[in-house]
Motif scaffolding. Structure first.
Motif, PDB file in Angstrom:
ATOM      1  N   THR A  38       0.829  -1.209   0.000  1.00 32.90           N
ATOM      2  CA  THR A  38       0.000   0.000   0.000  1.00 32.90           C
ATOM      3  C   THR A  38       0.862   1.257   0.000  1.00 32.90           C
ATOM      4  N   ALA A  39       1.955   1.216   0.780  1.00 31.93           N
ATOM      5  CA  ALA A  39       2.855   2.373   0.883  1.00 31.93           C
ATOM      6  C   ALA A  39       3.876   2.426  -0.259  1.00 31.93           C
ATOM      7  N   GLN A  40       3.819   1.426  -1.142  1.00 29.95           N
ATOM      8  CA  GLN A  40       4.762   1.314  -2.266  1.00 29.95           C
ATOM      9  C   GLN A  40       6.221   1.256  -1.788  1.00 29.95           C
ATOM     10  N   ASN A  41       6.409   0.547  -0.668  1.00 26.25           N
ATOM     11  CA  ASN A  41       7.758   0.276  -0.155  1.00 26.25           C
ATOM     12  C   ASN A  41       8.192  -1.058  -0.776  1.00 26.25           C
ATOM     13  N   PHE A  42       8.791  -0.981  -1.963  1.00 27.81           N
ATOM     14  CA  PHE A  42       9.044  -2.196  -2.738  1.00 27.81           C
ATOM     15  C   PHE A  42      10.136  -3.071  -2.132  1.00 27.81           C
ATOM     16  N   ASP A  43      11.114  -2.465  -1.471  1.00 28.09           N
ATOM     17  CA  ASP A  43      12.135  -3.276  -0.791  1.00 28.09           C
ATOM     18  C   ASP A  43      11.494  -4.099   0.321  1.00 28.09           C
ATOM     19  N   GLY A  44      10.562  -3.480   1.049  1.00 25.95           N
ATOM     20  CA  GLY A  44       9.838  -4.196   2.100  1.00 25.95           C
ATOM     21  C   GLY A  44       9.023  -5.337   1.525  1.00 25.95           C
ATOM     22  N   VAL A  45       8.326  -5.081   0.413  1.00 27.12           N
ATOM     23  CA  VAL A  45       7.535  -6.118  -0.265  1.00 27.12           C
ATOM     24  C   VAL A  45       8.443  -7.289  -0.657  1.00 27.12           C
ATOM     25  N   LEU A  46       9.571  -6.973  -1.265  1.00 22.25           N
ATOM     26  CA  LEU A  46      10.480  -8.015  -1.761  1.00 22.25           C
ATOM     27  C   LEU A  46      11.116  -8.809  -0.622  1.00 22.25           C
ATOM     28  N   ASP A  47      11.313  -8.168   0.538  1.00 20.08           N
ATOM     29  CA  ASP A  47      11.855  -8.879   1.705  1.00 20.08           C
ATOM     30  C   ASP A  47      10.917  -9.992   2.155  1.00 20.08           C
ATOM     31  N   TYR A  48       9.619  -9.804   1.928  1.00 12.61           N
ATOM     32  CA  TYR A  48       8.627 -10.795   2.357  1.00 12.61           C
ATOM     33  C   TYR A  48       8.280 -11.802   1.258  1.00 12.61           C
ATOM     34  N   MET A  49       8.779 -11.602   0.055  1.00 10.29           N
ATOM     35  CA  MET A  49       8.505 -12.556  -1.020  1.00 10.29           C
ATOM     36  C   MET A  49       9.351 -13.813  -0.840  1.00 10.29           C
ATOM     37  N   TYR A  50       8.766 -14.941  -1.202  1.00 13.30           N
ATOM     38  CA  TYR A  50       9.508 -16.197  -1.122  1.00 13.30           C
ATOM     39  C   TYR A  50      10.679 -16.115  -2.100  1.00 13.30           C
ATOM     40  N   PRO A 165      13.027 -23.561   6.250  1.00 14.21           N
ATOM     41  CA  PRO A 165      14.195 -23.413   7.126  1.00 14.21           C
ATOM     42  C   PRO A 165      15.378 -22.686   6.463  1.00 14.21           C
ATOM     43  N   GLN A 166      15.392 -22.646   5.131  1.00  9.30           N
ATOM     44  CA  GLN A 166      16.475 -21.937   4.425  1.00  9.30           C
ATOM     45  C   GLN A 166      16.402 -20.423   4.628  1.00  9.30           C
ATOM     46  N   TYR A 167      15.212 -19.933   4.975  1.00  6.06           N
ATOM     47  CA  TYR A 167      15.003 -18.490   5.064  1.00  6.06           C
ATOM     48  C   TYR A 167      14.433 -18.118   6.425  1.00  6.06           C
ATOM     49  N   ASP A 168      14.500 -16.839   6.753  1.00  2.43           N
ATOM     50  CA  ASP A 168      14.070 -16.362   8.052  1.00  2.43           C
ATOM     51  C   ASP A 168      12.581 -15.985   8.038  1.00  2.43           C
ATOM     52  N   GLY A 169      11.783 -16.632   8.870  1.00  2.00           N
ATOM     53  CA  GLY A 169      10.376 -16.270   9.018  1.00  2.00           C
ATOM     54  C   GLY A 169       9.489 -16.699   7.857  1.00  2.00           C
ATOM     55  N   TRP A 170       8.253 -16.219   7.886  1.00  2.00           N
ATOM     56  CA  TRP A 170       7.273 -16.541   6.857  1.00  2.00           C
ATOM     57  C   TRP A 170       7.509 -15.680   5.622  1.00  2.00           C
ATOM     58  N   LYS A 171       7.425 -16.319   4.454  1.00  2.00           N
ATOM     59  CA  LYS A 171       7.540 -15.615   3.171  1.00  2.00           C
ATOM     60  C   LYS A 171       6.262 -15.888   2.378  1.00  2.00           C
ATOM     61  N   PHE A 172       6.027 -15.090   1.337  1.00  2.00           N
ATOM     62  CA  PHE A 172       4.756 -15.173   0.622  1.00  2.00           C
ATOM     63  C   PHE A 172       4.939 -15.275  -0.884  1.00  2.00           C
ATOM     64  N   ILE A 173       3.970 -15.936  -1.506  1.00  2.00           N
ATOM     65  CA  ILE A 173       3.925 -16.008  -2.966  1.00  2.00           C
ATOM     66  C   ILE A 173       2.455 -15.926  -3.390  1.00  2.00           C
ATOM     67  N   GLY A 174       2.162 -15.035  -4.326  1.00  2.00           N
ATOM     68  CA  GLY A 174       0.793 -14.832  -4.787  1.00  2.00           C
ATOM     69  C   GLY A 174       0.251 -16.053  -5.498  1.00  2.00           C
ATOM     70  N   ASN A 175      -1.031 -16.285  -5.332  1.00  2.00           N
ATOM     71  CA  ASN A 175      -1.685 -17.414  -5.994  1.00  2.00           C
ATOM     72  C   ASN A 175      -2.614 -16.859  -7.077  1.00  2.00           C
ATOM     73  N   ASP A 176      -2.024 -16.448  -8.190  1.00  2.00           N
ATOM     74  CA  ASP A 176      -2.831 -15.909  -9.293  1.00  2.00           C
ATOM     75  C   ASP A 176      -2.340 -16.483 -10.615  1.00  2.00           C
ATOM     76  N   ASP A 177      -3.042 -16.189 -11.671  1.00  2.00           N
ATOM     77  CA  ASP A 177      -2.721 -16.773 -12.981  1.00  2.00           C
ATOM     78  C   ASP A 177      -1.298 -16.467 -13.428  1.00  2.00           C
ATOM     79  N   ALA A 178      -0.832 -15.253 -13.135  1.00  2.00           N
ATOM     80  CA  ALA A 178       0.512 -14.847 -13.564  1.00  2.00           C
ATOM     81  C   ALA A 178       1.595 -15.679 -12.876  1.00  2.00           C
ATOM     82  N   MET A 179       1.294 -16.152 -11.660  1.00  2.00           N
ATOM     83  CA  MET A 179       2.295 -16.899 -10.879  1.00  2.00           C
ATOM     84  C   MET A 179       2.053 -18.410 -10.910  1.00  2.00           C
TER      85      MET A 179
END
Length: 198
Positions: A38-50, A165-179
């Protein structure tokens, strides 16, 4: 007998609080991820991506793509809200834990390139875009605002939370047609089927 009942009761409470804690943790992390979006903090978004997402496109490419999409001179995109509505039970396969996150998102698209056109052209363009978006998101989920030359899209969507276990904490990946292809290659079919049926 009484002590056995107390033991079982205590065990059930501890299991339910453990189950609750993963939901709270995933929900909290997902909300942070959405707040960054929402805040367009793209580095923050990418930190949470799987991180395996970056095998498809590098982190730098993903960031550049996001910046380009959100700073187009023709169209302004804003997330008005992103809210977690449900987190499923978790499922573990080969040491990796998965959960599905259901959420509601409201997005505003403002068509800057049409601002200087005639009222008639603006109306025709907005009607065309609304029909296009109705097809994609469902009629009733797209509202048009001719005064601001914008559409507000309301959508319910899902993504997967992954604790690897390879990464720190929960990460996310979108479940949509593009992905879809990437999601199918990362998340076992049994996990996708079970978590999305909830």
């Amino acid at each position: 007998m009484k002590s056995l009942i107390i033991l079982i009761f205590t065990l059930l409470i501890s299991i339910s609080s453990f189950a609750q804690s993963h939901r709270e943790e995933v929900s909290k992390n997902a909300q942070t991820y959405y707040d960054y979006m929402t805040a367009q903090n793209f580095d923050g978004v990418l930190d949470y991506m799987y991180p395996k997402v970056f095998e498809m496109a590098s982190r730098d490419q993903m960031k550049a793509g996001m910046e380009q999409m959100f700073s187009s001179p023709d169209m302004k995109i804003e997330f008005l809200s992103n809210d977690v509505t449900k987190v499923t039970d978790k499922k573990e396969v080969e040491g990796v834990t998965y959960a599905a996150v259901f959420y509601n998102s409201k997005m505003k698209m403002t068509f800057l390139s049409e601002k200087d056109k005639s009222a008639e052209d603006q109306k025709a363009f907005l009607e065309f875009m609304k029909v296009t978006m109705d097809t994609q998101f469902g009629e009733g989920n797209v509202a048009s605002d001719p005064k601001t030359m914008s559409l507000v899209i309301n959508m319910d969507a899902t993504m997967f939370a992954i604790k690897d276990p390879q990464y720190d904490g929960w990460k996310f990946i979108g479940n949509d047609d593009a992905m879809k292809q990437l999601v199918d290659s990362i998340i076992p079919k049994s996990v996708r089927t079970e978590l999305l049926k909830e």
